[in-house]
Scaffold this active site. Structure first.
Site, short mmCIF file in Angstrom:
data_model
loop_
_atom_site.label_atom_id
_atom_site.label_comp_id
_atom_site.label_asym_id
_atom_site.label_seq_id
_atom_site.Cartn_x
_atom_site.Cartn_y
_atom_site.Cartn_z
N ASP A 56 96.65 46.54 16.61
CA ASP A 56 96.14 45.58 17.59
C ASP A 56 95.48 46.25 18.80
OD1 ASP A 56 98.47 46.69 18.58
OD2 ASP A 56 99.32 44.78 19.28
N GLY A 108 107.27 51.41 19.87
CA GLY A 108 107.73 51.33 18.49
C GLY A 108 107.22 52.51 17.67
N ARG A 149 111.63 52.58 24.91
CA ARG A 149 110.88 51.78 25.87
C ARG A 149 111.53 51.99 27.23
NH1 ARG A 149 107.71 48.81 22.49
NH2 ARG A 149 108.59 48.29 20.45
N ARG A 182 103.58 41.63 15.70
CA ARG A 182 103.70 41.13 17.06
C ARG A 182 102.79 39.91 17.24
NH1 ARG A 182 103.06 45.27 22.07
NH2 ARG A 182 100.94 45.22 21.28
#
Length: 319
Positions: free
Chosen positions: A129, A11, A72, A171
């Site tokens: 994260d 992303g 991706r 997410r």
């Protein structure tokens, strides 16, 4: 070491272009040849390489997204895909690689490192994260984008005495939701790291109404459930009719904040210098304001916990 390639994967996040610029210009500063790879690991396998110079990164520091584009790649996860990537890397004379992205991107970088290519990861994701760094590129911009939107919703919530649920990205992590909740003065935050007790939330809403509070704001991390699901649970359990807003991909766009621009510039430059020092299989991080290095695998193997003080602030200040 002569040729250093750079790619963006996964992303996009605001500040990626600043990181690309820093990699390219730091490489040139040390008389190296910077190489851009288009479309992430897909481009790495398909030979989408091009030589970069100062002009290649002129005027991009303030732009959102990524000039190298991103994708991706399921194909790269296979042994054949990784062998194909190494063939193209050798064919184009690339000696080292800087990968800008999240933990999935770093898994790909680690695979190449194990095949003998010097690699360094630069953490770019709005989710924040990734362990090994206090903050990731794009996180601050995403928080401020959400803050601006939620402040507008707060105005209409107070005007109409409404309960609003705002779903933010992140997410499976609650960092974005938590910081947005504190910065907007939200009454409640729902994050994946803490089990949601819908009955307790209804009790708190009832208490707030009893003491005269006419409007409330709930910030919901997408990894828990959808805003519509939470709306239905609140209706079924407590009879509360909430209005729903999903901020979605708007949080990934826009010009980076000053914080993200500087962070990306520092990380990109530090990554090149780490490669020059012979480091590989590592990720650049920012810990207490200082540039650091840690193993790439820390991004997905080491836990990164929410700040308990911030969680307490929502409870103390919101209700």
């Amino acid at each position: 070491m002569k040729r250093i390639a750079v790619l963006t994967s996964g992303g996009d996040s605001p500040g990626m272009n600043a990181a690309i610029r820093a990699v390219v210009r730091t490489a040139l500063y040390y008389n190296l040849e910077p190489v851009g790879v288009m479309k992430g690991f897909e481009g790495l396998m398909d030979g989408e390489y091009f030589d970069m110079d100062r002009a290649s990164v002129g005027g991009i520091i303030h732009r959102g997204g990524t000039v190298l584009r991103t994708a991706r790649s399921d194909r790269f996860r296979t042994a054949d895909g990784q062998r194909k990537a190494m063939e193209e890397i050798q064919k184009h004379g690339v000696d080292a690689l800087a990968v800008i992205g999240g933990d999935g991107s770093f898994r790909g970088a680690e695979a190449l490192g194990k095949m003998g290519l010097p690699v360094v990861g630069i953490p770019g994701t709005i989710d924040n994260d990734i362990a090994g760094t206090d903050v990731t590129i794009g996180y601050d911009t995403a928080v401020n984008t959400a803050l601006s939107a939620v402040q507008k919703l707060r105005d209409t919530a107070s005007s109409h005495d409404r309960l609003f649920i705002v779903e933010v990205m992140g997410r499976d992590a609650g960092f974005l939701a938590l910081e947005v909740a504190v910065s907007t003065g939200a009454e409640y935050v729902v994050v994946p790291e803490i089990r949601l007790d819908i009955a307790k939330m209804c009790e708190q809403l009832h208490y707030s109404r009893k003491r005269g509070k006419t409007h409330s704001l709930i910030i919901l991390a997408e990894g828990v459930m959808s805003a519509l699901e939470l709306k239905n649970q609140l209706q079924d359990t407590g009879g509360y009719d909430a209005r729903v807003t999903v901020l979605g991909y708007i949080q990934r766009g826009g010009s980076p904040t000053s914080f993200d621009t500087i962070l990306a510039s520092r990380m990109g430059s530090f990554a090149v210098e780490a490669l020059l020092e012979g480091r590989s299989g590592v990720m650049v991080g920012s810990v207490c304001g200082q540039m650091t290095l840690c193993p790439l695998e820390a991004a997905w193997k080491s836990p990164k916990n929410l700040n308990p003080e911030m969680l307490a602030l929502v409870e103390k200040l919101g209700v």
